[in-house]
Enzyme design. Structure first.
Site, PDB file in Angstrom:
ATOM      1  N   GLN A 133      55.163 -48.861  23.525  1.00 26.55           N
ATOM      2  CA  GLN A 133      55.702 -49.178  24.850  1.00 26.55           C
ATOM      3  C   GLN A 133      56.098 -50.636  25.057  1.00 26.55           C
ATOM      4  OE1 GLN A 133      54.140 -46.941  28.309  1.00 26.55           O
ATOM      5  NE2 GLN A 133      53.370 -48.911  28.980  1.00 26.55           N
TER       6      GLN A 133
ATOM      7  N   GLU B 204      60.184 -53.367  33.216  1.00 26.88           N
ATOM      8  CA  GLU B 204      59.475 -54.647  33.232  1.00 26.88           C
ATOM      9  C   GLU B 204      60.345 -55.804  32.755  1.00 26.88           C
ATOM     10  OE1 GLU B 204      55.734 -54.038  31.254  1.00 26.88           O
ATOM     11  OE2 GLU B 204      55.134 -52.494  32.686  1.00 26.88           O
TER      12      GLU B 204
ATOM     13  N   ASP C 260      51.582 -53.396  22.797  1.00 32.02           N
ATOM     14  CA  ASP C 260      50.890 -52.368  23.580  1.00 32.02           C
ATOM     15  C   ASP C 260      51.559 -51.032  23.285  1.00 32.02           C
ATOM     16  OD1 ASP C 260      49.782 -50.623  25.380  1.00 32.02           O
ATOM     17  OD2 ASP C 260      50.666 -51.550  27.161  1.00 32.02           O
TER      18      ASP C 260
ATOM     19  N   LYS D 216      43.661 -54.603  35.766  1.00 28.46           N
ATOM     20  CA  LYS D 216      44.694 -54.240  36.739  1.00 28.46           C
ATOM     21  C   LYS D 216      43.980 -53.912  38.051  1.00 28.46           C
ATOM     22  CE  LYS D 216      47.923 -52.168  33.393  1.00 28.46           C
ATOM     23  NZ  LYS D 216      48.372 -50.877  32.807  1.00 28.46           N
TER      24      LYS D 216
ATOM     25  N   ARG E 129      51.895 -54.096  36.972  1.00 28.15           N
ATOM     26  CA  ARG E 129      52.242 -52.700  36.719  1.00 28.15           C
ATOM     27  C   ARG E 129      53.761 -52.617  36.600  1.00 28.15           C
ATOM     28  NH1 ARG E 129      47.617 -49.328  37.100  1.00 28.15           N
ATOM     29  NH2 ARG E 129      48.893 -48.083  35.675  1.00 28.15           N
ATOM     30  N   SER E 130      54.229 -51.480  36.079  1.00 26.28           N
ATOM     31  CA  SER E 130      55.684 -51.351  35.898  1.00 26.28           C
ATOM     32  C   SER E 130      56.418 -51.241  37.231  1.00 26.28           C
ATOM     33  CB  SER E 130      56.005 -50.158  35.000  1.00 26.28           C
ATOM     34  OG  SER E 130      55.347 -49.011  35.470  1.00 26.28           O
TER      35      SER E 130
END
Length: 427
Positions: free
Chosen positions: A165, A207, A244, A339, A368-369
């Site tokens: 990702q 992102e 990641d 997070k 976060r996205s």
């Protein structure tokens, strides 16, 4: 000074993906006001705090957050009105008790976190302190290494490219945050040119990273190394790489499905792949290298690489102290991704970081996205001295806002600021 909560008002706003999210204003009796908005993830861990959505298909395809907003404006307001905003822990624990579930599914993690962060902002404002100093005290001065997610795959690129990702760069050799930000931006623009020259798309993902249709996962690393060198930097000593894979996204029936390479592998084979990459490339950090409930696989991964690189658990731990404690006991990693919206309050977020520190583990704060222009995580990172964070590419306003906040903090700190650099990671 009257720092009691006078009013709390929530509203439905849009995040960076155009989906609804919660924004909260908290006003104190002295007139100070704090505002916070809550992000939303695309690849979410199964054990995260529940993001309360309306499920009304007539609005926003069921993604509305009017229930969460209403919970803030009624039940939470009624319970917190008159409480002292400086009593953050008491406020957070009252909201947890009020919710009454283990995953904040009744009131919504998004409702509770919005209030929690807005309370902290209001209290900081009342005391005329920047948020990082209010949360971290006078000693908070450690500036983090920014982990720029410059190449996207997996769900962030609609499975059109690499399986993994996020491919990130970490300018550990820079002398300050300001310099690290410049290095990251320069490499990002060089990568765009490298991709263009190779005939790949330079469209960006959620992102801000590029999302080219690469055939092999290792191609992403090769292209990034080329971009680092073309920008005039040395891979390894100046700029390191972090990955990641978000492995839960391609884990099925005990196997990891590498779609781009047309093969399925078990945990040991995937660990062997990572080990070969660590031998070959300047990789410093691996996050979510295995799936969120593959505990036996994580033990093997930590045995293989835990003394060489930082192994970060995200979906594995979901900022939850019970899961982090299990990870420490079973020795499955050496760092935790943090997070705030995975757990739902500022108090629990800080507790997760402190638990990691207690085990000599690292902690990396993350966006976060689906983000907003709220920059609280920048202040939290400096307050807790985590030394590194990830908040996307140096592109897209909701990402850049966090990086710009670090510039302001570093400027505010002046000569007291120090950059984490090569000491940012556990290894």
């Amino acid at each position: 000074m009257k720092t009691q909560i006078q009013a709390i008002h929530a509203r439905e706003i849009l995040d960076s993906r155009g989906n609804p999210t919660v924004e909260v204003d908290v006003t104190l009796e002295c007139g100070a006001m704090g505002r916070a908005s809550v992000p939303s993830g695309a690849s979410t861990g199964a054990h995260e705090a529940v993001e309360l959505r309306d499920k009304d298909t007539q609005r926003y395809s069921g993604k509305g957050v009017l229930k969460a907003v209403s919970n803030v404006n009624t039940e939470i307001l009624e319970s917190l009105r008159g409480m002292n905003a400086i009593d953050q822990e008491q406020i957070d624990h009252l909201m947890i008790k009020l919710d009454g579930t283990s995953d904040k599914s009744r009131l919504g993690g998004n409702a509770i976190l919005g209030v929690s962060l807005a309370v902290a902002r209001a209290a900081a404002s009342a005391l005329n302190l920047p948020l990082f100093q209010y949360l971290g005290g006078e000693q908070a001065a450690r500036m983090p290494v920014p982990m720029f997610n410059i190449l996207n795959g997996g769900v962030h690129a609609n499975w059109q490219g690499p399986d993994f990702q996020e491919f990130m760069i970490a300018p550990t050799g820079a002398g300050s945050f300001k310099e690290a930000l410049r290095w990251g931006s320069e490499v990002y623009h060089e990568l765009k040119a490298v991709l263009k020259d190779a005939g790949y798309s330079t469209a960006v993902g959620d992102e801000g990273g590029f999302a080219p249709a690469l055939k092999k996962n290792s191609d992403a690393i090769e292209l990034i190394i080329k971009a680092i060198e073309r920008a005039g930097y040395t891979p390894g000593s100046q700029i390191e790489i972090a990955i990641d894979p978000a492995s839960s996204g391609f884990y099925e029936n005990g196997l990891y499905h590498l779609r781009s390479e047309g093969r399925k592998v078990d945990a040991q084979e995937l660990i062997n792949l990572y080990s070969s990459w660590v031998d070959k490339y300047p990789i410093a950090v691996l996050e979510d290298g295995l799936a969120e409930d593959d505990w036996s696989g994580w033990k093997l991964l930590n045995a293989a690489l835990g003394d060489r690189i930082e192994l970060v658990g995200d979906d594995l731990f979901v900022t939850n102290v019970e899961r982090i404690q299990r990870g420490i006991t079973e020795n499955v990693a050496n760092a935790v991704l943090i997070k705030p919206n995975q757990i739902g309050t500022l108090t629990e977020t800080k507790a997760a970081i402190e638990m990691a520190y207690g085990a000599n583990w690292g902690a990396m704060v993350s966006h976060r996205s689906g983000e907003t222009v709220d920059s609280s995580i920048a202040d939290l990172t400096v307050a807790m001295g985590t030394g590194h964070l990830k908040t996307g590419a140096p592109c897209r306003g909701e990402r850049v806002e966090k990086y710009n906040q670090f510039l302001r903090i570093e400027e505010d700190l002046g000569s007291r600021a120090f950059y984490a650099g090569h000491d940012a990671f556990v290894r």
